[in-house]
Enzyme design. Sequence first.
Site, PDB file in Angstrom:
ATOM      1  N   ASP A 340     -51.755  77.055 -34.214  1.00 34.08           N
ATOM      2  CA  ASP A 340     -53.171  76.722 -33.835  1.00 34.08           C
ATOM      3  C   ASP A 340     -53.645  76.543 -32.121  1.00 34.08           C
ATOM      4  O   ASP A 340     -52.748  75.961 -31.949  1.00 34.08           O
ATOM      5  CB  ASP A 340     -53.189  75.961 -34.801  1.00 34.08           C
ATOM      6  N   LYS A 341     -54.918  77.190 -32.081  1.00 33.27           N
ATOM      7  CA  LYS A 341     -55.285  76.197 -31.079  1.00 33.27           C
ATOM      8  C   LYS A 341     -55.455  74.986 -30.871  1.00 33.27           C
ATOM      9  O   LYS A 341     -55.542  74.259 -30.553  1.00 33.27           O
ATOM     10  CB  LYS A 341     -56.131  77.341 -30.917  1.00 33.27           C
TER      11      LYS A 341
END
Length: 702
Positions: A340-341
Amino acid sequence: MEEDTDFRIRFSSLCFITDHVGFHGTIKSSPSDFVVIEIDEQGQLVNKASDEPIYKVNKMLPEPNNLAKKTKLDRQNLSFEERSNQELSTLAGCSDGDQIHAPGSEKEDTIKDGTSEGEEGNIDVLGSLLDEKTDELLSQFACDVKERWDSKTELIGPSPEFSLGRILDKNQRTILHSAIRQKFPFLVTIGKNSEIVVKPNLEYKELCHLVSEEEAFEFFKYLDAKKENSKFTFKPDVNKDHRKAIHHFINKKFGNLVETKSFPEPNYSADNPSVVITVRFREKAHKHRKRSLLECQERKVIYTAFTLRKENLEMFEAVGFLAIKLGVIPSDFSYAGLKDKKAITYQTMVVRKVTPERLKNIEKEIEKKRMNVFNIRSVDDSLRLGQLKGNHFDIVIRNLKNQINDSANLRERILEAVENVKNKGFVNYYGPQRFGMGRKVHTDQIGLALLKSEMVKAVKLFLTPEDLDDPVNRAKKYFLQTEDAKGTLSLMPEFKVRERALLESLHRFGMTEEGCIQAWFSFPHSMRIFYVHAYSSKIWNEAVSYRLVTYGSEVVEGDLVCLDEDIDDEHLPSSKVHLVTEEEESANTYAIRQVVLPVLGYNIQYPKNKVGKWYQEVLNRDGLQTCRFKIPTLKLNIPGCYRKILKHPCNLSYQLIEDHDIDVMKEGSYIDEATLSLLISFDLDASCYATVCLREIMKHDF
């Protein structure tokens, strides 16, 4: 560009498997609220600092000298290393697939260095090896080609060719190849089963559009001679754009053989800004001599593994930044999975051609980019996608509230929801981050364009701006309006590594179909195939939702089931997938947890019920009825796989906490709902999404 809504589906329309009410809450209020830690194949969390490698350790290898500093030209060549061997091995006069003259491209007809002894010597050689009639016909063929070009008459139909016939003696063939190309650099020679065929050299003609014919003539003679440590210099040139075009041409056609550099003339000044382009042969990678065992070990490719911690940073952006700092390219990095960012993530990576010491030297620099590296060690090989056991998640869900019109006790709703999913599992959808949810263009739309070989459309989709007024989106908007790659590069911020790589390639090759194909090669293989997988993932999500709406939790005839529950989805062979029979449906032989659905590819079977028909209708809808899920121009093959429709979180634990003092809620105590948060931890198998598990728990789309 208009949003392609026909090809996407909102998560809110995907069905659930459990029947509890759920609750509302906010995830990812900050990156520290969403911590992802990779679980390696041995079941260990990779965030634990350890001197023990999770892979077999190499002996420490010295770093090759040529890696410490790379020229810009070298990096440009490397960024296209995954192009076909046919194109990369193209040398002087070799544009067609059957042309030879690359070292080792044809075992039979090899050409030794230094065989050229000047044009006069070659004329004598031709006269001595060819009979008078053949020699005359060859000269006439050369004259005809030259006259056509000089008169600007285009060659109609297939390229003309002239055969010298079969020449059984290998040494004679070798001498003839060189002699013909030295006398007629505007021709190429091809070896076909002891036969020598002569054709027009189209690269020669192309170069004549950039430089004088005299220079082109001498340049191709220089290439063919292959004299070690020799140089070739073009005439002085004051036009920077023209010099750049020459650099690009030589690098594209012969970049694996030679390199180019520009040098100012001795009398260079503002009044006389003349610059010359010098060409020289690249150093040979291998010397043809016996090597000691130590020398062989020194030439072995270096692989360094490490744990990467990043915070609120897109993974491809992180890899691009590391590549710049280490002087390598993004495709030199390998990893087991995407992360994930908007989170704090820990994952193992492996980088080629970089020693552990060199990686340690950039630790301080990358901290400014919210990254850390540790557990640095030498290993034997790169990582592959899926080479992990799973991921551990520590998540805080804030601002907990009841669903609209639900007056039940919030605490009871939360306990019911978590326990329900803990026992019954969740629908194993691909998560919204796989598609770039919230963006105008989704990754699956780009993947569909690539599958349909719509390369220009795919590039435009990739560079479609959002409705935001910031430097990145202003640059993208400018590109779609002008298709000016060079101008867009000057506007695109440095940190947008993928966008800049694509634009640099478009500037180099042009906004044509072929130019866009080459531009996609500025991305590593894993990134190119990511977009195609996104489309397959989107279709799988729709398929499983349709399957559950149509048949519910019952296993029915025509379903596909997994016969070995110990095999993970990504490596499930077709031999372990079974088609449910009518008798097995009646006997309730299988459970819903065993049902799988195919992820699109060329090596999968479809269910033999309404779901199978649904797949075919969707492929027809999207114009893929004849798609073989292979994209040769991008070197992408998509075999497909099978994915279980249900998954269960493992090692699940949870606590209700108060935001102001983080005290654990005691039994029977009262806490203001507005301050209530849920801390939940669990493990998921590889390729499962925590946001999808939370969606099932909360019955709430994010």
